[in-house]
Scaffold this motif. Structure first.
Motif, short mmCIF file in Angstrom:
data_model
loop_
_atom_site.label_atom_id
_atom_site.label_comp_id
_atom_site.label_asym_id
_atom_site.label_seq_id
_atom_site.Cartn_x
_atom_site.Cartn_y
_atom_site.Cartn_z
N GLU A 1 -32.83 -85.69 1.07
CA GLU A 1 -33.57 -86.87 0.63
C GLU A 1 -34.46 -86.54 -0.57
O GLU A 1 -34.55 -87.32 -1.54
N LYS B 1 -26.33 -94.10 3.64
CA LYS B 1 -26.39 -95.47 3.12
C LYS B 1 -27.33 -95.54 1.92
O LYS B 1 -27.04 -96.24 0.92
N ARG B 2 -28.43 -94.85 1.97
CA ARG B 2 -29.39 -94.86 0.86
C ARG B 2 -28.78 -94.19 -0.38
O ARG B 2 -29.04 -94.60 -1.51
#
Length: 452
Positions: A386, A435-436
């Protein structure tokens, strides 16, 4: 392998790994306690007795027979008597030994190295003399006091028996020098033979009435036993002596032997042990003594002996418990070896359990941590993906490849059924991050589609 069995084995493995260190610590402490307390007694002990056919020798055989029932071999070491037995204890050549009060030189140093298991019985001083010798030397068949023995041939036993020392003390208070008698120091058996053959005028023993020599001489015609008319005075002069009376007819009621009460002086015999002797052995000997010496005898009432009195060295704590309270509670229902081990280690085991219980509370949280760590450790890698996505340091394709690789590994993780919710939560979070990452690519594709 069925999944249910796989999950069960996994739980058991993690439980063992979690509880293993505490179990190892507990077992180590128990082993250390066992080594330190040494609850298992030796299988062989040495008991110093006395000359062959003496009372000490006979009692030694009875102790050996009694302790054989517990798997303990008692090696009987014959000796000259009390003084020799004390030396054997001092030198470590015997674990236990019979020692008569007043016949051995017990000093202050012995109080640290030797303990007593109690007084077992009284041993009178037997002075047998020949009637014909008394008639020849004193013109009368009866001797009434020690001072009348001047010029007699008297055997006082071997130096190791302690009797020469005791008899010399009694001669001194009667103002009779040892040089005024023809003293010999033969062993009991050859001395008795010489006495019966007329080569000796008198013999002196210090022995319990169970002695075969004493029993025989008491019933031999022409042999008399000195009546210590001053027995009470002797006991007042010497604390280790006790006045006793042999009742009329106690030897043989039918033949009325002796024909009258005979007053004697006696000392108490104790069972002494080296202080390093295993406590369980001391306990067994003390318990056995209550059986062998607790009955009535010529000079004592039932349960009068063994006694904790008349001891010249400290009394063993094991002997005190055995004589006062009898066998411990557990020994009445369990084999001796098991009861002894429990009695000796129960306190230490209690302390170990008290220590282990608080530590055992760490096991469940540690088990949960080990299981959850199989899931949680992947969150660090997921967070890195992330962060790289936000900083733009890596391409989306590379991050998606890392995410796919991580997800394939997570799918192989096996956890107990009670922790599967956390595993599914991890997989959902991986899906969320994917998904992000894919959202900008979809947006670009949507814009491109709209422009065309």
């Amino acid at each position: 392998m069925p999944k249910t069995l796989r999950y069960t084995l996994l739980s058991l493995r993690e439980m063992l790994l979690s509880a293993g260190p505490f179990a190892f610590l507990t077992i180590a402490l128990l082993c250390l306690t066992y080594w330190w307390l040494n609850p298992t007694p030796p299988k062989r002990v040495v008991l110093a007795t006395g000359p062959a056919q003496s009372a000490y020798d006979e009692f030694g055989k009875r102790y050996a027979e009694a302790l054989a029932r517990y798997g303990i071999t008692v090696e009987l070491k014959q000796s000259e008597g009390s003084s020799a037995n004390l030396e054997l204890l001092r030198n470590g050549e015997a674990d236990l030994g019979f020692v008569q009060g007043g016949t051995a030189d017990i000093g202050y140093d012995d109080e640290d190295s030797i303990v007593s298991l109690g007084s077992l019985f009284v041993e009178p001083l037997w002075l047998f003399y020949r009637e014909d010798s008394a008639q020849r030397l004193h013109k009368k068949p009866v001797v009434t006091k020690l001072s009348e023995l001047k010029g007699w041939r008297v055997n006082v036993g071997t130096p190791g028996s302690g009797v020469p020392r005791l008899f010399t003390t009694l001669l001194d208070v009667n103002r009779l020098q040892a040089s005024e008698l023809k003293l010999s120091e033969l062993e009991q058996t050859p001395a008795t033979v010489a006495f019966l053959n007329g080569e000796l005028d008198a013999v002196v023993f210090a022995s319990a009435p169970e002695s075969l020599m004493v029993q025989m001489l008491l019933q031999t015609p022409g042999i008399r036993l000195l009546d210590f008319a001053q027995s009470e005075a002797y006991s007042r002069r010497f604390g280790y002596l006790t006045p006793v009376v042999m009742p009329q007819g106690v030897v043989d009621l039918a033949a009325n032997i002796p024909p009258r009460n005979v007053r004697l002086v006696a000392s108490t015999t104790s069972l002494l042990a080296h202080s390093d002797t295993h406590p369980a052995i001391l306990q067994l000997f003390a318990q056995t003594s209550t059986t062998l010496h607790g009955g009535a005898s010529w000079f004592s009432k039932a349960r009068e002996y063994p006694s904790l009195e008349h001891s010249e060295v400290p009394i063993s704590s094991e002997a005190q418990r055995a004589i006062k309270s009898g066998p411990p509670f557990l020994q009445r229902y369990l084999p001796f070896w098991l009861a002894n081990m429990i009695e000796r280690v129960w306190l230490a085991m209690g302390l170990i359990i008290v220590l282990a219980l608080p530590l055992s509370r760490i096991v469940p949280p540690l088990y949960a941590f080990r299981i959850r760590s199989r899931v949680f450790r992947w969150y660090a890698e997921l967070r890195d993906i992330e962060q790289h996505a936000e900083s733009g340091s890596d391409s989306t394709e590379d991050l998606l490849e890392q995410l796919d690789a991580m997800e394939s590994k997570v799918e192989k993780i096996v956890v107990p059924l009670s922790y599967t919710d956390e595993l599914y939560a991890l997989r959902n979070n991986i899906h969320l991050v994917r998904k992000r990452l894919q959202a900008p690519r979809r947006a670009v594709r949507a814009d491109a589609a709209a422009a065309s």
